[in-house]
Structures are given as structure tokens and as C-alpha cells.
Write a protein that holds these residues in place. Structure first.
Motif, PDB file in Angstrom:
ATOM      1  N   ILE A 129      20.068  15.055 -24.962  1.00 28.11           N
ATOM      2  CA  ILE A 129      19.142  15.781 -24.087  1.00 28.11           C
ATOM      3  C   ILE A 129      19.827  17.040 -23.576  1.00 28.11           C
ATOM      4  CG2 ILE A 129      17.646  15.696 -22.064  1.00 28.11           C
ATOM      5  CD1 ILE A 129      16.923  13.526 -24.051  1.00 28.11           C
ATOM      6  N   ILE A 130      19.208  18.188 -23.834  1.00 28.96           N
ATOM      7  CA  ILE A 130      19.683  19.467 -23.298  1.00 28.96           C
ATOM      8  C   ILE A 130      18.500  20.167 -22.639  1.00 28.96           C
ATOM      9  CG2 ILE A 130      20.539  21.785 -23.885  1.00 28.96           C
ATOM     10  CD1 ILE A 130      22.162  20.521 -26.129  1.00 28.96           C
ATOM     11  N   MET A 131      18.713  20.692 -21.439  1.00 27.40           N
ATOM     12  CA  MET A 131      17.664  21.399 -20.717  1.00 27.40           C
ATOM     13  C   MET A 131      18.235  22.659 -20.088  1.00 27.40           C
ATOM     14  SD  MET A 131      15.107  19.809 -17.785  1.00 27.40           S
ATOM     15  CE  MET A 131      16.309  19.780 -16.437  1.00 27.40           C
ATOM     16  N   ASN A 132      17.422  23.709 -19.990  1.00 27.87           N
ATOM     17  CA  ASN A 132      17.913  24.948 -19.396  1.00 27.87           C
ATOM     18  C   ASN A 132      18.297  24.743 -17.933  1.00 27.87           C
ATOM     19  OD1 ASN A 132      14.851  24.927 -18.868  1.00 27.87           O
ATOM     20  ND2 ASN A 132      15.516  26.622 -17.568  1.00 27.87           N
ATOM     21  N   GLY A 133      19.209  25.604 -17.456  1.00 27.77           N
ATOM     22  CA  GLY A 133      19.779  25.407 -16.131  1.00 27.77           C
ATOM     23  C   GLY A 133      19.366  26.433 -15.091  1.00 27.77           C
ATOM     24  N   GLY A 134      20.364  27.108 -14.499  1.00 29.64           N
ATOM     25  CA  GLY A 134      20.128  27.982 -13.363  1.00 29.64           C
ATOM     26  C   GLY A 134      19.701  29.390 -13.741  1.00 29.64           C
ATOM     27  N   TYR A 135      19.596  30.230 -12.703  1.00 23.04           N
ATOM     28  CA  TYR A 135      19.134  31.603 -12.870  1.00 23.04           C
ATOM     29  C   TYR A 135      20.252  32.506 -13.390  1.00 23.04           C
ATOM     30  CZ  TYR A 135      15.348  29.896  -9.924  1.00 23.04           C
ATOM     31  OH  TYR A 135      14.298  29.171  -9.411  1.00 23.04           O
ATOM     32  N   PHE A 136      19.845  33.601 -14.033  1.00 22.39           N
ATOM     33  CA  PHE A 136      20.821  34.534 -14.599  1.00 22.39           C
ATOM     34  C   PHE A 136      20.188  35.912 -14.743  1.00 22.39           C
ATOM     35  CE2 PHE A 136      18.441  32.509 -17.950  1.00 22.39           C
ATOM     36  CZ  PHE A 136      18.163  33.505 -18.864  1.00 22.39           C
ATOM     37  N   VAL A 137      21.042  36.898 -14.955  1.00 25.97           N
ATOM     38  CA  VAL A 137      20.574  38.269 -15.171  1.00 25.97           C
ATOM     39  C   VAL A 137      20.262  38.423 -16.651  1.00 25.97           C
ATOM     40  CG1 VAL A 137      21.134  40.724 -15.000  1.00 25.97           C
ATOM     41  CG2 VAL A 137      21.987  39.108 -13.267  1.00 25.97           C
ATOM     42  N   MET A 138      18.997  38.641 -16.968  1.00 31.30           N
ATOM     43  CA  MET A 138      18.613  38.759 -18.371  1.00 31.30           C
ATOM     44  C   MET A 138      19.247  39.991 -18.996  1.00 31.30           C
ATOM     45  SD  MET A 138      14.618  37.581 -18.541  1.00 31.30           S
ATOM     46  CE  MET A 138      14.571  38.039 -20.273  1.00 31.30           C
ATOM     47  N   GLY A 139      19.663  39.854 -20.226  1.00 30.81           N
ATOM     48  CA  GLY A 139      20.325  40.957 -20.923  1.00 30.81           C
ATOM     49  C   GLY A 139      21.824  40.929 -20.727  1.00 30.81           C
ATOM     50  N   ALA A 140      22.244  40.695 -19.474  1.00 29.11           N
ATOM     51  CA  ALA A 140      23.680  40.651 -19.177  1.00 29.11           C
ATOM     52  C   ALA A 140      24.257  39.259 -19.390  1.00 29.11           C
ATOM     53  CB  ALA A 140      23.937  41.094 -17.737  1.00 29.11           C
ATOM     54  N   GLY A 141      23.390  38.230 -19.381  1.00 27.44           N
ATOM     55  CA  GLY A 141      23.878  36.863 -19.534  1.00 27.44           C
ATOM     56  C   GLY A 141      24.801  36.446 -18.415  1.00 27.44           C
ATOM     57  N   LYS A 142      24.556  36.958 -17.202  1.00 27.84           N
ATOM     58  CA  LYS A 142      25.431  36.678 -16.053  1.00 27.84           C
ATOM     59  C   LYS A 142      24.739  35.703 -15.113  1.00 27.84           C
ATOM     60  CE  LYS A 142      28.169  38.999 -12.511  1.00 27.84           C
ATOM     61  NZ  LYS A 142      27.869  38.539 -11.232  1.00 27.84           N
ATOM     62  N   SER A 143      25.405  34.598 -14.826  1.00 28.67           N
ATOM     63  CA  SER A 143      24.828  33.583 -13.959  1.00 28.67           C
ATOM     64  C   SER A 143      24.766  34.064 -12.519  1.00 28.67           C
ATOM     65  CB  SER A 143      25.656  32.296 -14.019  1.00 28.67           C
ATOM     66  OG  SER A 143      25.098  31.326 -13.156  1.00 28.67           O
ATOM     67  N   VAL A 144      23.636  33.776 -11.857  1.00 27.40           N
ATOM     68  CA  VAL A 144      23.514  34.010 -10.414  1.00 27.40           C
ATOM     69  C   VAL A 144      23.231  32.682  -9.710  1.00 27.40           C
ATOM     70  CG1 VAL A 144      22.864  36.443 -10.537  1.00 27.40           C
ATOM     71  CG2 VAL A 144      21.088  34.685 -10.701  1.00 27.40           C
ATOM     72  N   SER A 145      23.545  31.598 -10.411  1.00 24.70           N
ATOM     73  CA  SER A 145      23.442  30.253  -9.847  1.00 24.70           C
ATOM     74  C   SER A 145      24.773  29.537 -10.039  1.00 24.70           C
ATOM     75  CB  SER A 145      22.333  29.453 -10.537  1.00 24.70           C
ATOM     76  OG  SER A 145      21.060  29.958 -10.221  1.00 24.70           O
ATOM     77  N   LEU A 146      25.054  28.636  -9.123  1.00 22.82           N
ATOM     78  CA  LEU A 146      26.333  27.920  -9.168  1.00 22.82           C
ATOM     79  C   LEU A 146      26.460  27.095 -10.451  1.00 22.82           C
ATOM     80  CD1 LEU A 146      28.277  26.317  -6.364  1.00 22.82           C
ATOM     81  CD2 LEU A 146      27.668  24.817  -8.261  1.00 22.82           C
ATOM     82  N   LEU A 147      27.664  27.071 -10.960  1.00 26.60           N
ATOM     83  CA  LEU A 147      27.999  26.250 -12.124  1.00 26.60           C
ATOM     84  C   LEU A 147      29.355  25.616 -11.867  1.00 26.60           C
ATOM     85  CD1 LEU A 147      27.393  25.349 -15.087  1.00 26.60           C
ATOM     86  CD2 LEU A 147      28.718  27.354 -15.810  1.00 26.60           C
ATOM     87  N   CYS A 148      29.408  24.292 -11.929  1.00 27.10           N
ATOM     88  CA  CYS A 148      30.664  23.560 -11.728  1.00 27.10           C
ATOM     89  C   CYS A 148      30.809  22.542 -12.854  1.00 27.10           C
ATOM     90  CB  CYS A 148      30.656  22.861 -10.373  1.00 27.10           C
ATOM     91  SG  CYS A 148      32.111  21.824 -10.059  1.00 27.10           S
ATOM     92  N   ARG A 149      31.995  22.500 -13.427  1.00 24.45           N
ATOM     93  CA  ARG A 149      32.274  21.559 -14.506  1.00 24.45           C
ATOM     94  C   ARG A 149      33.700  21.046 -14.356  1.00 24.45           C
ATOM     95  NH1 ARG A 149      30.208  24.360 -18.253  1.00 24.45           N
ATOM     96  NH2 ARG A 149      32.029  25.478 -18.993  1.00 24.45           N
ATOM     97  N   GLU A 150      33.851  19.729 -14.433  1.00 23.93           N
ATOM     98  CA  GLU A 150      35.158  19.075 -14.288  1.00 23.93           C
ATOM     99  C   GLU A 150      35.857  19.532 -13.003  1.00 23.93           C
ATOM    100  OE1 GLU A 150      37.250  19.817 -17.913  1.00 23.93           O
ATOM    101  OE2 GLU A 150      35.991  18.454 -19.084  1.00 23.93           O
ATOM    102  N   GLY A 151      35.070  19.657 -11.942  1.00 22.73           N
ATOM    103  CA  GLY A 151      35.606  19.999 -10.631  1.00 22.73           C
ATOM    104  C   GLY A 151      35.909  21.461 -10.409  1.00 22.73           C
ATOM    105  N   GLU A 152      35.672  22.301 -11.415  1.00 21.69           N
ATOM    106  CA  GLU A 152      35.983  23.730 -11.286  1.00 21.69           C
ATOM    107  C   GLU A 152      34.693  24.540 -11.157  1.00 21.69           C
ATOM    108  OE1 GLU A 152      38.179  27.399 -13.711  1.00 21.69           O
ATOM    109  OE2 GLU A 152      38.072  25.389 -14.599  1.00 21.69           O
TER     110      GLU A 152
END
Length: 327
Positions: free
Chosen positions: A108-131
């Protein structure tokens, strides 16, 4: 005789106390989660291939909240499943490309948080393995005024608990979570910059895995839908009160994570989509106690064994910056 009366009185007090504790314990009993099929959802047994026995996919009834609907949920028992985030602060792949890049390890894969289109820059928090790899937007401009909203995150804490929380990352790089959002409202005087003590006493983020988005739809079993406070107003592009394709994530009282997507914008005739209030009600009916909206519209997508469950509103999958996954 007096001693007997004294001991009898103490015995009665102890018995009443024990009864009181028993009642409290009964109040804490967690009821089973609703069976989606009793609400008209149809379990997808073979439509998307084989899934682990602890993950189930369901298709919605033809109507949700009084509207024609095409929606899907993936429900995972988190005593056996794993929740993951995919992406980075700068990242751009379609869900299909993510599926291929991850060597098909996530059913199962689903889209996540918000981002700047074109730039591919996240404007939503992302945390993985505590980082923490990316943070929620720290400033929003409305009518030439700077606002500092506490926006939603869905997190798996290091103690193994899933929850939605309002979060803000301060200038010194510390991310705090709060029990209540900063009471901002576009057009009104901005609230102070969030800190360790505002809007409530902050708790330093202690997440193993987390995704940002918003608004928070459910918190502790209550509908919240804090799009006003989180500044997900019309100017944000989220259009919280209008009908659109939507993506959301929640957790039930029995520790089952629910992924939700719905089609919209009439790519299927008559299916307009949903607004935030509708999604909150649907997820609550499914037993979710905490839930949060994620990026929607043209980003909305769920893959089950690499197969999309709904039609993309733009006619093709959009490249996204973050995703969530179950395995």
C-alpha cells in the motif's frame, strides 16, 4: 460492639472503593472497531491481488455523506503491519515511480503531505527513523501579514503510539507538538510565534515516523477540523469546504491505521469529491479516533500492489514529494 461497628464501616468503605475502581476500569474498555462491511463498504478480496492477512482494502458504498462517491480505504492491524514514510525535503516521483523505486516492497502506497509543485520541495513535516527531514510551513502570508500556524502531523511515537498533533518547528530547529492549535484566523491579528510555552506547553517531537499535512480532522475521538487555525483557508488552495479528491489518514482505538482516498472533480460522472467535514465524519464512522487530511486534488492517489484504486483528477498521476506506506 463499637469495634465491630468500626470494622464494618471500614469494610463497607473498602467495598465501595473497589466497586468504584471496577466501574472506572469498565469505562476504559475499548470496544471493537466497526466492521466496514456493516457500513456498506465492500472488501476487495482479489481485485488488487494478494495482501498480507493483516491488511484489508475496501471500496465505499455508492454514496457517502449523501453524495455520490468512489472511495477506498486500506486498514492495517498495526500489531503486525509497519507504517513508513517515503520521500525527502526535495523529491519528485509519481506514485508508480515510487512503487518501482522501492522495489515493490510496500503493498500500500498513498500520497503524503503538501509540497511546492515544480520545485518538489516539501512544506509538510517528514520524519523517518527518528530523523526530521522536512518541517511544516513555518510562516504563511495573508493580507501582507505573517502568520505562524501550528499545522497537523500524524505520528508514530517512539513509544509505539499513533496520534495526530499540532506541530511547529522553531527557528532553532526544535519541533514541538501541542494539544491545541494556535488560534490563528486569516484577516485577524496574527498569534505569537509558537514556542515551548505557546499555544500550550510544547512537547518535543519524539516520533519514530511522522508525516505532516492538515488540517487535523479528529483528535481523541472528537471532530476538530481545524482548517481555520491551521490557515488551510481558500487562499491556501486546500478549499476545505469545497468538494475535491481527498487523501486522509487515521488510527482507530484498536491501533488500526486507515488510509483513505476519494475520487472527485467528476472524472467519473457525478462524483464531485468531498470536503473536510465529510471526511471527518466518514473516518469517525470507521472507528478512527485521530485523523488528518493530507494533500489532495491532483495529488490524491493510492496504489494497492502497484495498481491505482481511483482515477487521477488530472488524467495522469502527479509527481509528489512525500508518501506514506504500509507493509
Amino acid at each position: 460492639m463499637k469495634n465491630i461497628s468500626k470494622y464494618w464501616l471500614l469494610f463497607m468503605i473498602a467495598a465501595m472503593s473497589a466497586t468504584s475502581c471496577s466501574d472506572d476500569d469498565n469505562e476504559k474498555v475499548v470496544m471493537p472497531d466497526p466492521d466496514p462491511t456493516t457500513l456498506g463498504w465492500v472488501k476487495q478480496a482479489t481485485e488488487f491481488g494478494t495482501l498480507p492477512e493483516y491488511i484489508s482494502v475496501y471500496k465505499s458504498p455508492t454514496e457517502l455523506e449523501g453524495m455520490k462517491a468512489i472511495a477506498f480505504i486500506a486498514v492495517a492491524d498495526m500489531s503486525k503491519a509497519n507504517f513508513a514514510t517515503i520521500g525527502d525535503q526535495i523529491y519528485s516521483k509519481t506514485p508508480n515511480q515510487i512503487w518501482q523505486a522501492e522495489q515493490q516492497k510496500y503493498p500500500i502506497i498513498m500520497n503524503g503531505g503538501y509540497f511546492v509543485m515544480g520545485a518538489g520541495k516539501s512544506v509538510s513535516l517528514l520524519c523517518r527513523e527518528g530523523e526530521v527531514l522536512a518541517v511544516n510551513s513555518q510562516e504563511e502570508i495573508r493580507s501582507q501579514k505573517s502568520y505562524y500556524p501550528t499545522r497537523g502531523i500524524f505520528q508514530l511515537s517512539k513509544n509505539g503510539r499513533f496520534s495526530t498533533d499540532w506541530a511547529y518547528t522553531t527557528a532553532d530547529g526544535v519541533t514541538y507538538t501541542y494539544e491545541e492549535p494556535s488560534p490563528n484566523k486569516s484577516g485577524y491579528e496574527p498569534q505569537p510565534i509558537p514556542s515551548a510555552y505557546f499555544p500550550t506547553r510544547g512537547v518535543k517531537l519524539n516520533a519514530e515516523t511522522a508525516i505532516g499535512g492538515g488540517p487535523i480532522l479528529l483528535k481523541d475521538g472528537n471532530v476538530r477540523n481545524t482548517f481555520t487555525e491551521e490557515l488551510f483557508d481558500e487562499e491556501s488552495g486546500v478549499a476545505p469546504e469545497n468538494y475535491h479528491p481527498r487523501t486522509a489518514i487515521g488510527v482507530t482505538a484498536n491501533n488500526k491505521v486507515v488510509f483513505f482516498v476519494c475520487e472527485g472533480r467528476s472524472v467519473t460522472e457525478g462524483v464531485k469529491g468531498m470536503n473536510m467535514a465529510m471526511i471527518a465524519n466518514v473516518l469517525k464512522s470507521l472507528g478512527c479516533v485521530d485523523a488528518m487530511n493530507l494533500d489532495g486534488g491532483g495529488s490524491t492517489c493510492m496504489l494497492v500492489n502497484g495498481q491505482p484504486v481511483i482515477k487521477p483528477s488530472a488524467g495522469a498521476q502527479r509527481a509528489i514529494t512525500t508518501a506514506v506506506a504500509l507493509k
